[in-house]
Design a protein around this motif. Sequence first.
Motif, mmCIF file in Angstrom:
data_model
loop_
_atom_site.group_PDB
_atom_site.id
_atom_site.type_symbol
_atom_site.label_atom_id
_atom_site.label_comp_id
_atom_site.label_asym_id
_atom_site.label_seq_id
_atom_site.Cartn_x
_atom_site.Cartn_y
_atom_site.Cartn_z
ATOM 1 N N ARG A 40 -11.881 5.017 16.931
ATOM 2 C CA ARG A 40 -11.241 4.971 15.886
ATOM 3 C C ARG A 40 -10.111 4.172 15.515
ATOM 4 O O ARG A 40 -9.829 3.458 14.322
ATOM 5 N N ASN A 41 -9.246 4.122 16.484
ATOM 6 C CA ASN A 41 -8.069 3.371 16.413
ATOM 7 C C ASN A 41 -8.235 2.243 16.139
ATOM 8 O O ASN A 41 -7.617 0.975 15.644
ATOM 9 N N GLU A 42 -9.249 1.441 17.003
ATOM 10 C CA GLU A 42 -9.585 -0.030 16.586
ATOM 11 C C GLU A 42 -9.998 -0.333 15.367
ATOM 12 O O GLU A 42 -9.690 -1.148 14.939
ATOM 13 N N ILE A 43 -10.875 0.340 14.746
ATOM 14 C CA ILE A 43 -11.413 0.298 13.450
ATOM 15 C C ILE A 43 -10.310 0.490 12.583
ATOM 16 O O ILE A 43 -10.222 -0.302 11.616
ATOM 17 N N ASP A 44 -9.484 1.615 12.846
ATOM 18 C CA ASP A 44 -8.280 1.462 11.904
ATOM 19 C C ASP A 44 -7.538 0.035 11.981
ATOM 20 O O ASP A 44 -6.974 -0.414 10.763
ATOM 21 N N ARG A 49 -6.024 -5.059 9.276
ATOM 22 C CA ARG A 49 -6.025 -6.406 9.300
ATOM 23 C C ARG A 49 -6.704 -7.137 8.064
ATOM 24 O O ARG A 49 -6.307 -8.145 7.527
ATOM 25 N N LEU A 50 -7.743 -6.725 7.741
ATOM 26 C CA LEU A 50 -8.598 -6.909 6.572
ATOM 27 C C LEU A 50 -8.144 -6.822 5.204
ATOM 28 O O LEU A 50 -8.499 -7.564 4.379
ATOM 29 N N SER A 51 -7.152 -5.729 5.254
ATOM 30 C CA SER A 51 -6.448 -5.423 3.785
ATOM 31 C C SER A 51 -5.490 -6.243 3.746
ATOM 32 O O SER A 51 -4.850 -6.482 2.691
ATOM 33 N N ASP A 52 -4.989 -7.437 4.569
ATOM 34 C CA ASP A 52 -3.811 -8.317 4.542
ATOM 35 C C ASP A 52 -4.194 -9.422 3.566
ATOM 36 O O ASP A 52 -5.409 -9.880 3.971
ATOM 37 N N ALA A 62 -14.546 -8.574 5.768
ATOM 38 C CA ALA A 62 -15.487 -7.866 6.437
ATOM 39 C C ALA A 62 -15.009 -8.351 7.924
ATOM 40 O O ALA A 62 -14.924 -9.618 8.322
ATOM 41 N N ALA A 63 -15.390 -7.526 8.879
ATOM 42 C CA ALA A 63 -15.415 -7.976 10.383
ATOM 43 C C ALA A 63 -16.656 -7.487 11.271
ATOM 44 O O ALA A 63 -16.836 -6.256 11.045
ATOM 45 N N MET A 64 -17.082 -8.562 11.712
ATOM 46 C CA MET A 64 -18.343 -8.114 12.671
ATOM 47 C C MET A 64 -17.987 -7.421 13.949
ATOM 48 O O MET A 64 -16.987 -7.953 14.446
ATOM 49 N N LEU A 65 -18.524 -6.365 14.374
ATOM 50 C CA LEU A 65 -18.391 -5.847 15.669
ATOM 51 C C LEU A 65 -19.399 -6.334 16.549
ATOM 52 O O LEU A 65 -20.609 -6.060 16.572
ATOM 53 N N GLY A 312 -14.624 9.265 14.300
ATOM 54 C CA GLY A 312 -14.128 7.950 13.806
ATOM 55 C C GLY A 312 -14.714 6.817 14.922
ATOM 56 O O GLY A 312 -14.524 5.856 14.844
ATOM 57 N N ASP A 313 -15.301 7.291 15.905
ATOM 58 C CA ASP A 313 -15.557 6.463 17.203
ATOM 59 C C ASP A 313 -16.930 6.272 16.991
ATOM 60 O O ASP A 313 -17.875 6.907 16.240
ATOM 61 N N LEU A 314 -17.448 4.600 17.269
ATOM 62 C CA LEU A 314 -18.712 3.960 16.952
ATOM 63 C C LEU A 314 -19.107 3.784 18.386
ATOM 64 O O LEU A 314 -18.392 3.390 19.111
ATOM 65 N N LEU A 315 -20.287 4.081 18.553
ATOM 66 C CA LEU A 315 -20.697 4.064 20.132
ATOM 67 C C LEU A 315 -22.238 3.380 20.080
ATOM 68 O O LEU A 315 -23.203 4.107 19.507
ATOM 69 N N LEU A 316 -22.495 2.379 20.679
ATOM 70 C CA LEU A 316 -23.761 1.827 21.294
ATOM 71 C C LEU A 316 -24.252 2.855 22.258
ATOM 72 O O LEU A 316 -23.785 2.508 23.633
#
Length: 381
Positions: A40-44, A49-52, A62-65, A312-316
């Motif tokens: 979640r911290n990485e996504i936040d 960054r995208l909001s700037d 948008a940012a691709m993971l 808030g975590d995203l996991l493969l």
Amino acid sequence: MTVTESGGRAAITQSGVRMADVSGVDLDLPMPWAPIKVSRNEIDALVDRLSDGPAPANGRRAAMLIHPESTHRGFAPGIDVAVEVLLPGEQTQRIRRNSTQVHIGIRGNGSVSADGVDFRLEEHDVCTIPSMKPFIFVNDSDERWVRLAYSNAPLLAQLGTHYFEAVSAQWIPTAPVDGPIDMDEPVAVAAGTAPDHVVSPEGARLRGYEYLVDIEPIPDRPLHWPHNATSALMSQTPGDGERTIMALYNPSTRRKQGATSSFFVTLSQIPPGHTPHPEGRGHRHSSVAINYHFEGSGYSIVDGQRIDWEPGDLLLSAPSWREHAHYPSETGVSAYTVQDHPLHIGMESLVWQEKMDGPILALGTEAGQTGYVAPRNWDED
């Protein structure tokens, strides 16, 4: 000129085509990527960054993971995941693309307009954007709107066929398709101009080209699953007997059981206070699974590797054919899982092993896994 390749001799022909001698070589086995977590911290941090700065020309922040093993911008083979942000008052350019999409609202809310369908996507809601349907996202709220966007674009990129185009206000669609469709044969067949011959007693046929270019259309509309509605239909308290995992179903996918023709999406909802189950063997399947956890905590074990997760975590969590099992804590869990399950059903490549000492099944082409009841409880007989 001779070159060497693993598994057999190889040569480059005069035309430049490589020709590998694989006589006696076994076929390839699954080569799954490693599991990976984006916190979640990485996504936040990505959202900040995208909001700037000013909005891009097409409106898409948008940012691709991208997985470290990917060569086509995928988070999993054939699947990309993007973090998409719209600031208050912003909107995206209206486009259409031949990749199908699943969007999950993770912060704020906004308006979606796709193929004449309009709805509001709230936090934890899910929606789909079908292939080649014009769509636009509008943030008409007073806070940032953040979504996770999944698509099959990496697969299409590998095929060299990913397509998109901007759609103007003057765009005129082809003849709309409404349903249900009752069109077993193309128009040319009904007119008696398309040949169709039986050529074997097993059912092989020889057909005219009309069957390929005038395919029976199936209506596929953008769909919206409000979380407040789906959550209310699932388990609320431990032991209430209600389902703890259910699929978001799009009728256009029929037997593929998908939210789109490529993606299967499930909502898991195990309420707080449940008794965590002890560790044991997991299961595995050829479809990959990507989990977005938004309530509760726990951990997963993927091929012996423990990965802890929290909201808030995203996991493969399930790279293709890796053994995996999930262990929610007493806090329970709410999570969405996106899998390329329907794609594999369409390709007849969905291989499934529910118990590691049990049979390996080809789901969709032979009798499937039985004994699934709510909440998940396998018949041990």
